[in-house]
Design a protein around this motif. Structure first.
Motif, PDB file in Angstrom:
ATOM      1  N   LEU A  12       0.956  -1.803   0.093  1.00  0.00           N
ATOM      2  CA  LEU A  12       0.022   0.023   0.064  1.00  0.00           C
ATOM      3  C   LEU A  12       0.756   1.546   0.328  1.00  0.00           C
ATOM      4  O   LEU A  12       1.161   2.304  -0.846  1.00  0.00           O
ATOM      5  CB  LEU A  12      -1.057  -0.102   1.062  1.00  0.00           C
ATOM      6  N   LEU A  13       2.400   1.089   1.051  1.00  0.00           N
ATOM      7  CA  LEU A  13       2.894   2.145   0.748  1.00  0.00           C
ATOM      8  C   LEU A  13       3.105   3.052  -0.079  1.00  0.00           C
ATOM      9  O   LEU A  13       4.043   3.618  -0.602  1.00  0.00           O
ATOM     10  CB  LEU A  13       3.924   2.359   1.974  1.00  0.00           C
ATOM     11  N   LEU A  14       3.763   1.527  -0.642  1.00  0.00           N
ATOM     12  CA  LEU A  14       4.004   1.532  -2.185  1.00  0.00           C
ATOM     13  C   LEU A  14       3.917   1.642  -3.721  1.00  0.00           C
ATOM     14  O   LEU A  14       3.617   3.084  -4.406  1.00  0.00           O
ATOM     15  CB  LEU A  14       5.139   0.122  -2.416  1.00  0.00           C
ATOM     16  N   TRP A  19      -3.235   0.833  -5.286  1.00  0.00           N
ATOM     17  CA  TRP A  19      -2.501  -0.497  -4.500  1.00  0.00           C
ATOM     18  C   TRP A  19      -4.037  -1.365  -4.708  1.00  0.00           C
ATOM     19  O   TRP A  19      -4.249  -2.479  -5.443  1.00  0.00           O
ATOM     20  CB  TRP A  19      -2.482  -0.395  -3.393  1.00  0.00           C
ATOM     21  N   LEU A  20      -5.398  -0.533  -4.363  1.00  0.00           N
ATOM     22  CA  LEU A  20      -6.146  -1.633  -3.988  1.00  0.00           C
ATOM     23  C   LEU A  20      -7.274  -2.103  -4.714  1.00  0.00           C
ATOM     24  O   LEU A  20      -7.720  -3.089  -5.492  1.00  0.00           O
ATOM     25  CB  LEU A  20      -7.381  -1.031  -3.138  1.00  0.00           C
ATOM     26  N   PRO A  21      -7.968  -0.899  -6.260  1.00  0.00           N
ATOM     27  CA  PRO A  21      -7.961  -1.430  -7.522  1.00  0.00           C
ATOM     28  C   PRO A  21      -7.359  -2.413  -8.536  1.00  0.00           C
ATOM     29  O   PRO A  21      -7.792  -3.798  -8.644  1.00  0.00           O
ATOM     30  CB  PRO A  21      -7.784  -0.595  -8.353  1.00  0.00           C
ATOM     31  N   ASP A  22      -5.418  -2.754  -8.318  1.00  0.00           N
ATOM     32  CA  ASP A  22      -5.091  -3.466  -8.327  1.00  0.00           C
ATOM     33  C   ASP A  22      -4.973  -4.694  -7.659  1.00  0.00           C
ATOM     34  O   ASP A  22      -5.187  -5.608  -8.903  1.00  0.00           O
ATOM     35  CB  ASP A  22      -3.408  -3.376  -8.555  1.00  0.00           C
ATOM     36  N   PHE A 170       0.182  12.091   6.980  1.00  0.00           N
ATOM     37  CA  PHE A 170      -1.278  10.785   7.353  1.00  0.00           C
ATOM     38  C   PHE A 170      -0.949   9.711   6.974  1.00  0.00           C
ATOM     39  O   PHE A 170      -0.389   8.950   8.216  1.00  0.00           O
ATOM     40  CB  PHE A 170      -2.562  10.903   7.144  1.00  0.00           C
ATOM     41  N   ALA A 171      -0.729   9.325   5.681  1.00  0.00           N
ATOM     42  CA  ALA A 171       0.266   8.217   5.319  1.00  0.00           C
ATOM     43  C   ALA A 171       0.977   7.972   5.138  1.00  0.00           C
ATOM     44  O   ALA A 171       0.833   6.963   4.527  1.00  0.00           O
ATOM     45  CB  ALA A 171      -0.897   8.225   4.165  1.00  0.00           C
ATOM     46  N   THR A 172       2.022   8.031   5.909  1.00  0.00           N
ATOM     47  CA  THR A 172       2.984   8.353   4.905  1.00  0.00           C
ATOM     48  C   THR A 172       4.290   8.379   6.234  1.00  0.00           C
ATOM     49  O   THR A 172       4.501   9.011   7.218  1.00  0.00           O
ATOM     50  CB  THR A 172       4.109   9.390   4.474  1.00  0.00           C
ATOM     51  N   PRO A 173       5.610   7.370   6.705  1.00  0.00           N
ATOM     52  CA  PRO A 173       6.499   7.390   7.563  1.00  0.00           C
ATOM     53  C   PRO A 173       7.465   8.421   7.454  1.00  0.00           C
ATOM     54  O   PRO A 173       7.642   8.910   5.825  1.00  0.00           O
ATOM     55  CB  PRO A 173       6.937   6.341   8.006  1.00  0.00           C
ATOM     56  N   PRO A 387       5.929  26.391 -18.279  1.00  0.00           N
ATOM     57  CA  PRO A 387       6.128  25.344 -17.635  1.00  0.00           C
ATOM     58  C   PRO A 387       6.647  25.022 -16.526  1.00  0.00           C
ATOM     59  O   PRO A 387       6.737  25.097 -15.695  1.00  0.00           O
ATOM     60  CB  PRO A 387       7.822  25.413 -18.751  1.00  0.00           C
ATOM     61  N   GLN A 388       6.383  23.584 -16.372  1.00  0.00           N
ATOM     62  CA  GLN A 388       6.422  23.421 -15.017  1.00  0.00           C
ATOM     63  C   GLN A 388       5.625  21.453 -14.983  1.00  0.00           C
ATOM     64  O   GLN A 388       5.017  20.960 -15.617  1.00  0.00           O
ATOM     65  CB  GLN A 388       4.877  23.766 -14.121  1.00  0.00           C
ATOM     66  N   ASP A 389       5.989  21.149 -14.404  1.00  0.00           N
ATOM     67  CA  ASP A 389       5.819  19.194 -13.713  1.00  0.00           C
ATOM     68  C   ASP A 389       4.275  19.005 -13.086  1.00  0.00           C
ATOM     69  O   ASP A 389       4.032  19.672 -12.487  1.00  0.00           O
ATOM     70  CB  ASP A 389       6.958  18.604 -12.665  1.00  0.00           C
ATOM     71  N   LEU A 390       3.967  18.319 -13.722  1.00  0.00           N
ATOM     72  CA  LEU A 390       2.477  18.364 -13.751  1.00  0.00           C
ATOM     73  C   LEU A 390       1.995  17.015 -12.884  1.00  0.00           C
ATOM     74  O   LEU A 390       0.639  16.816 -13.279  1.00  0.00           O
ATOM     75  CB  LEU A 390       1.398  19.583 -14.795  1.00  0.00           C
ATOM     76  N   ARG A 391       2.805  16.628 -13.179  1.00  0.00           N
ATOM     77  CA  ARG A 391       2.484  14.894 -13.270  1.00  0.00           C
ATOM     78  C   ARG A 391       1.782  15.065 -12.076  1.00  0.00           C
ATOM     79  O   ARG A 391       2.019  15.716 -11.041  1.00  0.00           O
ATOM     80  CB  ARG A 391       3.489  14.708 -13.731  1.00  0.00           C
ATOM     81  N   ILE A 392       0.798  13.355 -12.119  1.00  0.00           N
ATOM     82  CA  ILE A 392       0.260  13.522 -10.154  1.00  0.00           C
ATOM     83  C   ILE A 392       0.903  12.580 -10.493  1.00  0.00           C
ATOM     84  O   ILE A 392      -0.023  11.116 -10.577  1.00  0.00           O
ATOM     85  CB  ILE A 392      -1.508  14.260 -10.564  1.00  0.00           C
ATOM     86  N   PRO A 393       1.294  12.403  -9.440  1.00  0.00           N
ATOM     87  CA  PRO A 393       1.903  10.685  -9.154  1.00  0.00           C
ATOM     88  C   PRO A 393       1.020   9.924  -7.878  1.00  0.00           C
ATOM     89  O   PRO A 393       1.272  10.152  -6.786  1.00  0.00           O
ATOM     90  CB  PRO A 393       3.430  11.066  -7.495  1.00  0.00           C
ATOM     91  N   LEU A 394       0.671   8.830  -8.277  1.00  0.00           N
ATOM     92  CA  LEU A 394      -0.829   7.945  -7.797  1.00  0.00           C
ATOM     93  C   LEU A 394      -0.029   7.231  -7.336  1.00  0.00           C
ATOM     94  O   LEU A 394      -0.411   6.287  -5.733  1.00  0.00           O
ATOM     95  CB  LEU A 394      -1.203   7.193  -8.861  1.00  0.00           C
ATOM     96  N   ARG A 395       1.475   7.404  -6.417  1.00  0.00           N
ATOM     97  CA  ARG A 395       2.187   6.650  -5.243  1.00  0.00           C
ATOM     98  C   ARG A 395       1.794   7.298  -4.355  1.00  0.00           C
ATOM     99  O   ARG A 395       2.537   6.812  -2.901  1.00  0.00           O
ATOM    100  CB  ARG A 395       3.442   5.993  -5.918  1.00  0.00           C
TER     101      ARG A 395
END
Ligand code: HEM
Length: 412
Positions: A12-14, A19-22, A170-173, A387-395
């Motif tokens: 889940l953390l990775l 994680w759940l849909p997968d 809240f969701a990450t060490p 110009p900028q980083d518009l990626r939305i990281p799902l991890r």
């Protein structure tokens, strides 16, 4: 004894939102996911029928369900989220009555719009701003004024910073989590002191702050100052968290310029399209991955046994992208919500079930109304996207456009 199913907390953390849909794609019947999380048996459900099953109080309890690190950052110890039965219902009244009243929602929207216009009108020199940061500040000042929090402007800035940190960590060490813990301690201390001072003074005007200060538990006792502070933060923090959706709204206006045109159209009535846009932002973009509780007794779901005390998860992100519910789910299309409002058991970015009797978010009306108003205001402002980083990281949970969505103010 070695459990037969491997614990998936690290996965889940990775993997984050995927994680759940997968896991569901790989589940034998594609419906129920059986796994282990935080050392417990966990069963994840999905779909409108599962929403009704999950939000039946007889099936799921919340006491003891939320891990300590989540309480110490996101929600606070003793929060309404952790209560069950009559105690939950009594505490919930404090929120529902105040937060869903259309006049109260309208007053918060008006305040947020006014602070937004002051913020952007004050920028005499066009320049670049990070939309996420500006939105968090606008929302902090608006909720401070609307809720009657006795904070000066510097404290409102601190409230914005701390509430963002609580959600972000809240969701990450690691360092983000430590920042979230410190942010919560600081705000709980400030607000508990403000509650004590208010109690020593005559009653003030009728605001959410006063309501929490004067609230009585079912036995007749007031909330202790710490719990009162926790519940005040349960109004301020999620209101400021609408900044995540405002940044996503900016991303959508940029990525699908037709939506911006439509929100700017002077002939377009302020209500329906902006609300449909807000619903689609809440459905399309990743914010809450899932909600959870513990099985209140031995249960069965579609023939699948769920032992008492097992963790039950409701797959929010997966459900909001389920092609069975949303044709072409990865197409951003506010039109889905134009002809009819969303079905409450289908669209669940803020939980499901009944707001008054269950744990559904009491701030949903506020979120939709504030987001619709700020998306419209944003569409009408003149800006371009450098110009900028518009990626939305799902991890990453919670995620956002990596850049926070920077805009260059001025003529577009
Ligand atoms: C940023 C937008 C928001 C999101 C994504 C969100 C999401 C959620 C979710 C997923 C839940 C939990 C449902 C469950 O446990 O089953 C919840 C509960 C709650 N939310 Fe929100 N929320 C938002 C905005 C708000 C606002 C604006 C307020 C108040 C002004 C608010 C106050 C609360 C409270 C008090 C609860 C606890 C309800 C209970 O346990 O009975 N939320 N929210």
């Amino acid at each position: 004894m070695t459990p037969l199913i491997q614990d998936r907390t690290v996965a889940l953390l990775l993997q984050g939102y995927g994680w759940l849909p997968d896991a569901r794609r790989r589940a034998p019947d594609g419906d129920v996911v059986r796994t282990r999380l935080l050392g417990r048996t966990a069963v994840a459900l999905h779909g409108p029928e599962a929403v009704r099953f999950f939000y039946d109080e007889d099936h799921v309890r919340r006491a003891g369900a939320l891990p300590g690190p989540v309480l110490d950052t996101l929600f606070g110890r003793g929060a309404v989220h952790t209560l069950d039965g009559a105690g939950h219902r009594a505490r919930k009244e404090l929120f529902v009555d105040r937060l869903t009243d259309p006049a109260a929602v309208g007053a918060l929207v008006a305040r947020a719009e006014a602070v937004w216009h002051e913020t952007f009108a004050a920028r005499a020199v066009p320049g670049e701003v990070v939309l996420f940061d500006e939105a968090a500040l606008v929302l902090a000042r608006a909720v401070r004024d609307w809720a009657g929090l006795p904070y000066d402007d510097a404290q409102a800035v601190g409230l914005a910073r701390d509430c963002v940190a609580m959600v972000d960590g809240f969701a990450t060490p690691g360092p983000r989590h430590l920042r979230a813990r410190r942010a919560r301690s600081r705000q709980e201390e400030l607000l508990a002191r403000a509650v004590e001072e208010a109690r020593a003074a005559p009653s003030g005007p009728d605001t959410p702050f006063e309501a929490v200060v004067r609230h009585r538990e079912p036995g007749g006792s007031p909330l202790d100052p710490h719990t009162a502070a926790v519940e005040l933060l349960n109004i301020a923090r999620p209101t400021i968290a609408i900044a995540w959706f405002v940044a996503f709204a900016g991303h959508a206006l940029h990525r699908w310029p037709g939506t911006r045109e439509r929100l700017r159209d002077p002939d377009e009535a302020p209500g329906p399209y902006a609300r449909a846009f807000a619903h689609e932002v809440r459905r399309f973009y990743p914010f809450v991955p899932f909600v959870g509780g513990l099985a209140a007794r031995d249960l069965e779901w579609h023939g699948e046994p769920i032992p008492e005390d097992a963790m039950l998860l409701l797959d929010v992100y997966g459900q909001n992208h389920d092609p069975a519910l949303w044709p072409d789910p990865y197409r951003f299309d506010p039109g889905r919500f134009l002809s009819r409002p969303p079905h409450p058991d289908a669209l669940i970015p803020q939980g499901g079930g009944d707001t008054r009797t269950g744990h559904r978010c009491p701030g949903e009306d506020i979120t939709v109304a504030v987001l619709a108003a700020l998306a419209r205001a944003l569409a009408r402002l003149e800006w371009t996207v450098p110009p900028q980083d518009l990626r939305i990281p799902l991890r990453r949970i919670p995620t956002a456009p990596r850049s926070g969505f920077r805009i260059a103010l001025g003529r577009d």
